[in-house]
Write an enzyme that holds these catalytic residues in place. Structure first.
Site, PDB file in Angstrom:
ATOM      1  CG  ASP A 123      -2.211  -0.626   1.049  1.00 53.15           C
ATOM      2  OD1 ASP A 123      -2.512  -0.983  -0.096  1.00 53.15           O
ATOM      3  OD2 ASP A 123      -2.953  -0.773   2.032  1.00 53.15           O
TER       4      ASP A 123
ATOM      5  CE  LYS B   2      -8.084   0.804  -2.461  1.00 49.20           C
ATOM      6  NZ  LYS B   2      -7.158  -0.153  -1.990  1.00 49.20           N
TER       7      LYS B   2
ATOM      8  CG  MET C 105      -9.217   7.543   5.753  1.00 43.72           C
ATOM      9  SD  MET C 105      -9.940   6.051   5.068  1.00 43.72           S
ATOM     10  CE  MET C 105     -10.321   5.109   6.534  1.00 43.72           C
TER      11      MET C 105
HETATM   12  N1  SAH Z   1      -4.589   0.680   8.522  1.00 38.11           N
HETATM   13  C1  SAH Z   1      -4.155   2.052   8.724  1.00 38.11           C
HETATM   14  C2  SAH Z   1      -5.226   3.048   8.372  1.00 38.11           C
HETATM   15  C3  SAH Z   1      -5.590   3.051   6.883  1.00 38.11           C
HETATM   16  S1  SAH Z   1      -6.779   4.254   6.484  1.00 38.11           S
HETATM   17  C4  SAH Z   1      -3.710   2.232  10.175  1.00 38.11           C
HETATM   18  O1  SAH Z   1      -3.912   1.330  10.995  1.00 38.11           O
HETATM   19  O2  SAH Z   1      -3.093   3.255  10.483  1.00 38.11           O
HETATM   20  C5  SAH Z   1      -5.757   5.625   6.008  1.00 38.11           C
HETATM   21  C6  SAH Z   1      -5.829   6.722   7.032  1.00 38.11           C
HETATM   22  O3  SAH Z   1      -5.014   6.402   8.154  1.00 38.11           O
HETATM   23  C7  SAH Z   1      -5.322   8.076   6.573  1.00 38.11           C
HETATM   24  O4  SAH Z   1      -6.293   8.791   5.836  1.00 38.11           O
HETATM   25  C8  SAH Z   1      -5.036   8.751   7.896  1.00 38.11           C
HETATM   26  O5  SAH Z   1      -6.216   9.186   8.526  1.00 38.11           O
HETATM   27  C9  SAH Z   1      -4.484   7.584   8.696  1.00 38.11           C
HETATM   28  N2  SAH Z   1      -3.013   7.512   8.646  1.00 38.11           N
HETATM   29  C10 SAH Z   1      -2.266   6.532   8.146  1.00 38.11           C
HETATM   30  N3  SAH Z   1      -0.946   6.779   8.361  1.00 38.11           N
HETATM   31  C11 SAH Z   1      -0.880   7.946   9.024  1.00 38.11           C
HETATM   32  C12 SAH Z   1       0.169   8.725   9.567  1.00 38.11           C
HETATM   33  N4  SAH Z   1       1.448   8.350   9.472  1.00 38.11           N
HETATM   34  N5  SAH Z   1      -0.151   9.866  10.214  1.00 38.11           N
HETATM   35  C13 SAH Z   1      -1.426  10.265  10.350  1.00 38.11           C
HETATM   36  N6  SAH Z   1      -2.462   9.576   9.853  1.00 38.11           N
HETATM   37  C14 SAH Z   1      -2.202   8.432   9.221  1.00 38.11           C
END
Ligand code: SAH
Length: 259
Positions: free
Chosen positions: A39, A61, A178
């Protein structure tokens, strides 16, 4: 008689961004893979654990614009497993917190493929920790809700007003993933059940060298986001636990005034 082994795929959490936050099981799975489907929120640095001849396929994506449709990712995974590859599906944060990991597992099982899951540190946890504050606290929050600001097309999405009432009554921290593109809508809904002075932290690129953050209140949320130019990927944490952030404790009145 031994059962016939099922073909396998491993869903691996890469953690929030800092490659040093990858856990040992995740690193071992990456090192054992012959095919990795990656991803785009995954830090490329974790791919240093992969074998030099492993096939790496980026299937990200970002921000909702589909560069690789989910159905195609499913197809790629199934095909690689059937070809006898050792397949790792590498996902940002934890594979089972948003990011459609649940759908991927269901699809693989329907195809008769056994799936293993290796947890990663979810960004919703890393965000507030990076500011020195916990998500729960005996005096400030009895629990945490991980919630998405981005509903499936055609789905009404989260009832923010109802969630705010519950969070207020039950003393829950809200951790919003998100949420950037629907921030106005989220703020308006939450204000129906939570005070304008409710502390909020926004953390962009949590755990990475280019992390940026802002502390504010619910009443000032969108104004702060715009003023600071914070964007996706960001985690938004709503609740009294934000008062535990280093910067808030150093200057609490700065935020109280902003409410
Ligand atoms: N599985 C992932 C989340 C995927 S959804 C997890 O557990 O973190 C994608 C969302 O995760 C982004 O839109 C944002 O809201 C958040 N996200 C992922 N990485 C991030 C980061 N390093 N800092 C802040 N938000 C993050």
């Amino acid at each position: 008689m031994n059962p016939i082994p099922l073909p396998r795929c491993t869903l691996v959490g890469a953690g929030p961004g800092d490659p040093e936050l990858l856990n040992l099981n995740s690193a071992k799975a990456i090192a054992g893979a012959t095919v990795l489907l990656v991803d785009d929120l995954v830090n490329d640095a974790v791919l240093e654990h992969a074998k030099p001849d492993a096939r790496i396929i980026h299937v990200g994506k970002r921000g909702g614009c589909a560069s690789t449709p989910q159905a195609f990712i499913h197809k790629l995974m199934v095909q690689a497993v059937r070809e006898g590859e050792t397949v790792v599906r590498l996902k940002g944060g934890d594979p089972f917190i948003f990011g459609r990991g649940g759908e991927e597992v269901e699809h693989l099982r329907e195809e008769g493929i056994e799936v293993e899951v290796i947890n990663g540190i979810t960004s919703g946890l890393a965000g507030l920790s990076s500011l020195g504050a916990p998500l729960t606290h005996r005096d400030r929050a009895h629990g945490v809700v991980f919630v998405t600001g981005h509903a499936k097309p055609g789905d009404a999405g989260t009832d923010w007003a109802a969630l705010a009432h519950t969070a207020h009554q039950a003393k829950l921290t809200l951790v919003i993933y998100m949420g950037v593109s629907s921030l106005h809508h989220i703020q308006d809904g939450l204000l129906e059940g939570l005070p304008t002075s409710t502390p909020v932290a926004i953390v962009q690129n949590a755990s990475l060298p280019h992390q940026r953050e802002a502390l504010t209140t619910l009443g000032q949320l969108t104004d702060t986001m715009t003023r600071e130019g914070l964007q996706s990927p960001s985690i938004i944490v709503v609740g009294d636990v934000v008062q535990g952030a280093r910067a808030w404790q150093a200057a609490p009145t700065a935020y109280q005034r902003a409410a």
